[in-house]
Scaffold this motif. Structure first.
Motif, PDB file in Angstrom:
ATOM      1  N   ILE A  49       0.872  -1.165   0.000  1.00  0.00           N
ATOM      2  CA  ILE A  49       0.000   0.000   0.000  1.00  0.00           C
ATOM      3  C   ILE A  49       0.908   1.213   0.000  1.00  0.00           C
ATOM      4  N   VAL A  58      -2.973   0.723  -4.125  1.00  0.00           N
ATOM      5  CA  VAL A  58      -2.986  -0.632  -3.590  1.00  0.00           C
ATOM      6  C   VAL A  58      -2.437  -1.564  -4.670  1.00  0.00           C
ATOM      7  N   CYS A  93      -6.647  -5.019   0.524  1.00  0.00           N
ATOM      8  CA  CYS A  93      -5.208  -4.762   0.444  1.00  0.00           C
ATOM      9  C   CYS A  93      -4.429  -5.965   0.948  1.00  0.00           C
TER      10      CYS A  93
END
Length: 168
Positions: A49, A58, A93
């Motif tokens: 991230i 992401v 994520c």
């Protein structure tokens, strides 16, 4: 840790075969080792991230999503960080922190889950930048570096399989 050890061991064994002059072994093993190292890299090391002034980026295995701060509706931590967009799309994520174990509570107290430091930084940046209208729309696409390296690994695998088939 184990994935890195497998990758280092595979590269070491290929180098050992090359130093010993066993080029037939190198030719047959370079493809499978390259695909294995690529898969471990894509699944364990590449996801991340990234935060900047305009958006959160992401990077998941083979996919990349750029979400401008004004398009973020909510950020939560379930098993991993989840970014919800204003348009209703959720982005999971793979490269963020996961839920920590609760601290053992004393008798009569509730167990408290502490937010990971990365989550605190993400929430702080979002609260600072959410009113900025710059950055455009949510952009989702392929992670080009991972796809190109994967194509190279698959090409090496094809060479290895061809050498097996031809009996080199």
């Amino acid at each position: 840790m184990a994935a890195g050890l497998v990758a280092v061991l595979g590269v070491f064994l290929l180098g050992d075969a090359a130093v010993r002059g066993s080029w037939d072994v190198v030719l047959r093993a370079v493809g499978p080792v390259a695909v294995l190292v690529w898969a471990l890299w894509v699944l364990t090391y590449r996801p991340c991230i990234r935060l900047d002034d305009h958006a959160v980026t992401v990077v998941n295995p083979l996919r990349r999503t750029v979400v401008p701060w004004h398009a973020v509706a909510d950020v939560r931590l379930r098993w991993q960080i989840v970014v919800e967009t204003v348009g209703g799309r959720t982005v999971q994520c793979w490269g963020g922190p996961s839920l920590p174990r609760p601290k053992p509570a004393r008798r009569g107290e509730r167990a408290v889950l502490r937010q990971p430091d990365e989550m605190v930084v993400l929430l702080d940046r979002w609260s600072e930048r959410r009113d900025d209208a710059t950055g455009g729309d949510v952009v989702r696409g392929w992670d080009r570096p991972a796809v190109l390296v994967g194509a190279g690994a698959l090409a090496l695998l094809a060479v290895s399989l061809l050498s097996l088939w031809l009996g080199a």
